[in-house]
Motif scaffolding. Structure first.
Motif, mmCIF file in Angstrom:
data_model
loop_
_atom_site.group_PDB
_atom_site.id
_atom_site.type_symbol
_atom_site.label_atom_id
_atom_site.label_comp_id
_atom_site.label_asym_id
_atom_site.label_seq_id
_atom_site.Cartn_x
_atom_site.Cartn_y
_atom_site.Cartn_z
ATOM 1 N N ARG A 1 -39.357 -24.087 -23.061
ATOM 2 C CA ARG A 1 -40.334 -25.649 -24.518
ATOM 3 C C ARG A 1 -41.266 -23.428 -24.906
ATOM 4 O O ARG A 1 -41.150 -23.348 -23.365
ATOM 5 N N ASN A 2 -40.846 -23.917 -25.748
ATOM 6 C CA ASN A 2 -42.657 -22.567 -26.445
ATOM 7 C C ASN A 2 -44.040 -23.075 -27.035
ATOM 8 O O ASN A 2 -43.448 -24.127 -25.940
ATOM 9 N N SER A 3 -44.823 -22.462 -26.596
ATOM 10 C CA SER A 3 -45.741 -23.158 -26.292
ATOM 11 C C SER A 3 -47.051 -23.551 -27.599
ATOM 12 O O SER A 3 -47.226 -24.476 -27.594
ATOM 13 N N ASN B 1 -41.598 -34.286 -21.499
ATOM 14 C CA ASN B 1 -42.893 -35.016 -21.498
ATOM 15 C C ASN B 1 -43.955 -33.362 -21.693
ATOM 16 O O ASN B 1 -44.954 -32.874 -20.675
ATOM 17 N N PHE B 2 -44.386 -32.774 -22.608
ATOM 18 C CA PHE B 2 -44.937 -31.127 -22.898
ATOM 19 C C PHE B 2 -46.620 -31.700 -23.275
ATOM 20 O O PHE B 2 -46.610 -32.383 -24.270
ATOM 21 N N GLN B 3 -47.839 -31.860 -22.741
ATOM 22 C CA GLN B 3 -49.042 -32.155 -22.836
ATOM 23 C C GLN B 3 -49.570 -30.399 -22.726
ATOM 24 O O GLN B 3 -50.272 -30.523 -21.327
ATOM 25 N N GLY C 1 -44.534 -15.412 -20.199
ATOM 26 C CA GLY C 1 -45.243 -15.404 -20.991
ATOM 27 C C GLY C 1 -45.631 -14.468 -21.796
ATOM 28 O O GLY C 1 -44.142 -13.892 -20.991
ATOM 29 N N ALA C 2 -45.680 -14.920 -23.283
ATOM 30 C CA ALA C 2 -45.157 -13.622 -24.028
ATOM 31 C C ALA C 2 -46.051 -12.558 -24.253
ATOM 32 O O ALA C 2 -45.149 -11.908 -25.348
ATOM 33 N N GLN C 3 -46.713 -12.722 -23.697
ATOM 34 C CA GLN C 3 -47.518 -11.197 -24.046
ATOM 35 C C GLN C 3 -47.957 -11.097 -22.522
ATOM 36 O O GLN C 3 -47.358 -10.616 -21.317
ATOM 37 N N TYR D 1 -46.911 -18.764 -24.571
ATOM 38 C CA TYR D 1 -45.489 -18.992 -23.006
ATOM 39 C C TYR D 1 -45.016 -19.792 -23.450
ATOM 40 O O TYR D 1 -44.131 -20.494 -24.890
ATOM 41 N N TYR D 2 -43.918 -19.861 -22.359
ATOM 42 C CA TYR D 2 -42.402 -20.174 -22.037
ATOM 43 C C TYR D 2 -42.685 -21.345 -20.992
ATOM 44 O O TYR D 2 -42.762 -21.009 -19.740
ATOM 45 N N LEU D 3 -41.994 -22.870 -20.930
ATOM 46 C CA LEU D 3 -42.186 -23.707 -20.378
ATOM 47 C C LEU D 3 -40.480 -23.816 -20.355
ATOM 48 O O LEU D 3 -39.868 -24.045 -20.595
ATOM 49 N N PHE D 4 -39.720 -24.000 -18.230
ATOM 50 C CA PHE D 4 -39.082 -24.277 -18.050
ATOM 51 C C PHE D 4 -38.524 -25.204 -16.862
ATOM 52 O O PHE D 4 -39.217 -25.297 -16.134
#
Lengths: 114, 116
Positions: free
Chosen positions: B51-53, B67-69, B96-98, B32-35
């Motif tokens: 950011r990608n997962s 900060n990605f956690q 999501g990529a799926q 998945y990707y976050l923006f």
């Protein structure tokens, strides 16, 4: 132009009327999205196109809403029998269509239904 | 179903203060990707970061850092030494990529006001 263009920028209509909102995406962008943003809320997904076809229309609230993209570029969002609850800013975005690509948004069309 | 929660509705700070905007997400996708997007008073959403997962490295861009956690499903955004021009509504979003759909799901946004 270089960015996503939406017309009209403002539309005031009466309850029950038909409305069309137009989106001209960035040249070369294959994917196009429509979102609706109510006051104080985040953008709410309506529909997205890959090329000419609607890849996901699960966000359209009811059958009064539909959208087309006949030639894979410009898209029109059509709202029939408008209701006061349809008042919102309608945002269009386009992207290259690759997975996870960033969306480029237009300035929106503000719809007011009296 | 995908969901993004931004618990802070409004934040007000004084110029030069640091401020962190929280974002918590839910997804069943493994990829998945976050923006983060910024919406100034003019209304147009402006892309800030993706950011990608699979990439949990924190990122810094000037006064902005992220900060990605994955362990806490959070993707927080910090502005260091805030400025009046940072005043805007900030949205966190997830795609999501799926699952056949590339739709971007947004949080409700955090309105940041930076006072001089």
């Amino acid at each position: 132009g270089a960015g996503v263009s939406q017309t009209p920028s403002n539309k005031v209509t009466e309850k029950g009327k038909y409305v069309e909102l137009r989106c001209d995406p960035i040249s070369g962008h294959t994917a196009l999205y429509w979102y609706r943003q109510s006051l104080g809320q985040g953008p709410e997904f309506l529909i997205y196109f890959q090329g000419t076809g609607a890849a996901d229309d699960s966000g359209l609230p009811n059958d009064r809403f539909f959208a087309v993209r006949p030639e894979g570029s410009v898209s029109t969002l059509k709202i029939q029998r408008t209701e006061r609850g349809d008042s919102a800013v309608y945002l269009c975005a386009s992207t290259l269509g690759t997975t996870g690509a960033e969306l480029f948004f237009g300035e929106g069309s503000r719809l007011t239904v009296l | 179903a995908q969901k993004v929660t931004q618990a802070q509705t409004e934040i007000s700070v004084v110029e030069k203060e640091d401020v962190t905007l929280d974002c918590v997400y839910e997804t069943r996708d493994t990829t998945y990707y976050l923006f983060w997007y910024k919406q100034p008073p003019s209304g147009e959403l402006v892309f800030l970061i993706r950011r990608n997962s699979f990439d949990e490295q924190n990122e810094i861009s000037g006064r902005y850092s992220w900060n990605f956690q994955k362990s806490t499903s959070s993707f927080n955004f910090t502005i260091t030494a805030s400025q009046v021009v940072d005043s805007a509504v900030y949205f966190c979003a997830l795609s999501g990529a799926q699952g056949g759909s590339e739709k971007l799901v947004f949080g409700k946004g955090t309105k940041l006001t930076v006072n001089p």
